[in-house]
Design an enzyme around this catalytic site. Structure first.
Site, PDB file in Angstrom:
ATOM      1  N   SER A  60       0.998  -0.835   0.216  1.00  0.00           N
ATOM      2  CA  SER A  60       0.124  -0.032  -0.211  1.00  0.00           C
ATOM      3  C   SER A  60       0.448   1.024  -0.313  1.00  0.00           C
ATOM      4  O   SER A  60       1.603   1.424  -0.887  1.00  0.00           O
ATOM      5  CB  SER A  60      -0.966   0.255   0.770  1.00  0.00           C
ATOM      6  OG  SER A  60      -1.675   0.579   1.217  1.00  0.00           O
ATOM      7  N   ASP A  73      -9.111  -3.047  -6.091  1.00  0.00           N
ATOM      8  CA  ASP A  73      -8.945  -2.236  -4.573  1.00  0.00           C
ATOM      9  C   ASP A  73     -10.170  -1.337  -4.757  1.00  0.00           C
ATOM     10  O   ASP A  73     -10.197  -0.296  -5.302  1.00  0.00           O
ATOM     11  CB  ASP A  73      -7.730  -1.824  -5.078  1.00  0.00           C
ATOM     12  CG  ASP A  73      -6.690  -1.012  -4.091  1.00  0.00           C
ATOM     13  OD1 ASP A  73      -7.063  -1.105  -2.896  1.00  0.00           O
ATOM     14  OD2 ASP A  73      -5.491  -2.172  -4.268  1.00  0.00           O
ATOM     15  N   HIS A  94      -7.347  -5.520  -0.512  1.00  0.00           N
ATOM     16  CA  HIS A  94      -5.986  -4.426  -1.014  1.00  0.00           C
ATOM     17  C   HIS A  94      -5.573  -5.174  -0.122  1.00  0.00           C
ATOM     18  O   HIS A  94      -4.240  -4.775  -0.255  1.00  0.00           O
ATOM     19  CB  HIS A  94      -6.966  -3.153  -0.351  1.00  0.00           C
ATOM     20  CG  HIS A  94      -5.175  -2.096   0.161  1.00  0.00           C
ATOM     21  ND1 HIS A  94      -4.608  -1.937  -1.321  1.00  0.00           N
ATOM     22  CD2 HIS A  94      -4.909  -1.553   0.393  1.00  0.00           C
ATOM     23  CE1 HIS A  94      -3.660  -0.839  -1.369  1.00  0.00           C
ATOM     24  NE2 HIS A  94      -4.245  -0.602   0.327  1.00  0.00           N
TER      25      HIS A  94
END
Length: 452
Positions: A161, A401, A429
């Site tokens: 991320s 996502d 995610h």
């Protein structure tokens, strides 16, 4: 540079742990100014014995945490580390500056130091990706500069991320320190302000709301009833924060992770049961809501979330402006419609009222307002350098996502040289947690660059 190395210890599973603290400047432009401590945990597999000479030959893989604003918990580092150790690495787990054990930022620290809003805002600006990467380079030089082979002075990084956003900054300005890059939901949008990000993500958040209400159609009326109750009552959660309409909608951030829709439904179910039984929300429910939201304990996540997209541009409460243009998310409008019209939950978004509703964000309200209208943010990416990139980049990209828009990711992937992607619609995610083995297997297969 001052480095503190603590006494090593052994975890079950034959993993040696070395904890280190590095003293680094708050502002790298002022190396003689105030310093903070950066914590890094080194995990070393001991399957081949405990010979220090053998340990030193294992290459390093550095994990860059998502966020911004989160440290790395030990249990996750051991789980993922064990999988990475099978690839013949020793691993490093960085608590990014201001998080975890790295001189953590909390509102009470600023109050103790009696800093005003302007001083707090100025201080917080030193906790972005550019300085996180500088911290990494400081640590790499300490650990690897003594190697004779220039290639051995490089390391591999894995960015999850926001950690992937930092990896792109790393590739832009310090690629000479990198051997290889792995990304998990972490290819960043190459934008200079957040508006394009939220305009894309709000569409994905809509999709996830539709899935939620399709799975739990009874919650159309249940959620409306809960919001009506919150609107008409002053509901205070255990730590002194306010449970408002907006804060309840923010539970939708969980829609972007595996099991999130079901977790939110359980909170809705319990809230409705409380209203039916007691006519109010129980302490247990309020405590569950509080524990499901991480902004109080991770203030950087709130204060610096929109600025991670800013390069010489201001954010000016981007998510708030974007969401207010979509009536599906605006309770003041939905409540006037028939009771079969759902009110949508919001996603990974920061709103001005959060700095009133979250108890430990209140002291940061003035600084957050200053930062929202600040346009003096650093350049995070060099597109020309990224186009010429030769470092292997192996990325897991999630089609559905809800936090990092797939379309914007593909635009970036077309810019960065030497990128290979695993693209899947079977992970959200948090795929690296949920489908760790299969994702890592594919990423390391991509690293071979073998072609049919």
């Amino acid at each position: 540079m001052e480095v503190t190395q603590l006494e090593p210890y052994i975890l079950k599973g034959s993993i040696k742990v070395i904890d280190r603290f590095f003293s680094v400047p708050v502002d790298y432009a002022k190396p003689d100014g105030p310093h903070i401590r950066i914590f890094v945990r080194n995990l070393i597999p001991l399957e081949s014995g405990t010979d220090p000479a053998a340990e030193s030959t294992l290459p390093y893989l550095l994990y860059l945490q998502g966020g911004p604003g989160f440290g790395v918990d030990l249990s996750f580092s051991v789980d993922l580390g064990s999988a990475l150790h099978k690839k013949k690495y020793q691993t490093l787990w960085l608590d990014p500056r201001g998080t975890g054990l790295s001189t953590p930022i909390t509102a009470d620290i600023f109050q103790t130091k009696q800093m005003d809003d302007e001083a707090i805002a100025k201080y917080l600006k030193h906790f972005c990706a550019d300085n996180i990467v500088r911290d990494c380079e400081t640590i790499r030089h300490f650990l690897l500069d003594g190697k004779k082979d220039p290639e051995a002075r490089k390391w591999t990084i894995l960015g999850q991320s926001f950690g992937g956003f930092c990896a792109a900054t790393y590739l832009s300005f310090h690629s000479d320190g990198l051997k290889e890059v792995f990304l998990a939901g972490g290819i960043p949008p190459l934008v200079d302000s957040p508006d394009a990000v939220y305009e894309a993500l709000v569409l994905k958040v809509e999709e996830r709301n539709k899935v939620y209400y399709s799975k739990y159609p009874q919650d159309v009326r249940n959620v409306r009833r809960i919001l009506g109750f919150l609107e008409g009552n002053n509901v205070v959660i255990p730590n002194g924060g306010n449970l408002t309409v907006s804060r309840w909608q923010q539970l939708g951030i969980q829609f972007g992770s595996h099991g999130g829709i079901d977790r939110v439904h359980q909170l809705v179910f319990r809230a409705i049961t409380d209203l039916d039984t007691f006519g109010k929300l129980s302490y247990g429910l309020l405590d569950s809501v509080q524990n499901s939201q991480s902004f109080d304990t991770n203030p950087i996540y709130a204060v610096l979330h929109e600025p991670i997209y800013c390069q010489r541009r201001m954010a000016s409460w981007s998510a708030h402006r974007v969401i207010q243009k979509n009536d599906k998310f605006v309770w003041g409008k939905v409540k006037l419609m028939s009771d079969d019209v759902p009110i949508y939950f919001t996603g990974e978004m920061i709103f001005p009222d959060m700095f009133e509703d979250y108890h430990h964000l209140r002291p940061l309200r003035g600084a957050a307002e200053l930062l929202a209208y600040d346009e003096d943010w650093p350049i995070l990416y060099d597109k020309e350098v990224l186009k010429k990139n030769q470092v292997k980049v192996n990325a897991a990209t999630y089609y559905d996502d809800m936090y990092v828009d797939f379309g914007l990711v593909q635009q970036t992937a077309s810019v960065i040289g030497n990128v290979e992607q695993l693209i899947t619609n079977q992970s959200f995610h948090d795929g690296i947690r949920k489908h760790m083995d299969s994702i890592l297997t594919t990423l390391f297969d991509l690293s071979k660059r073998e072609r049919d």
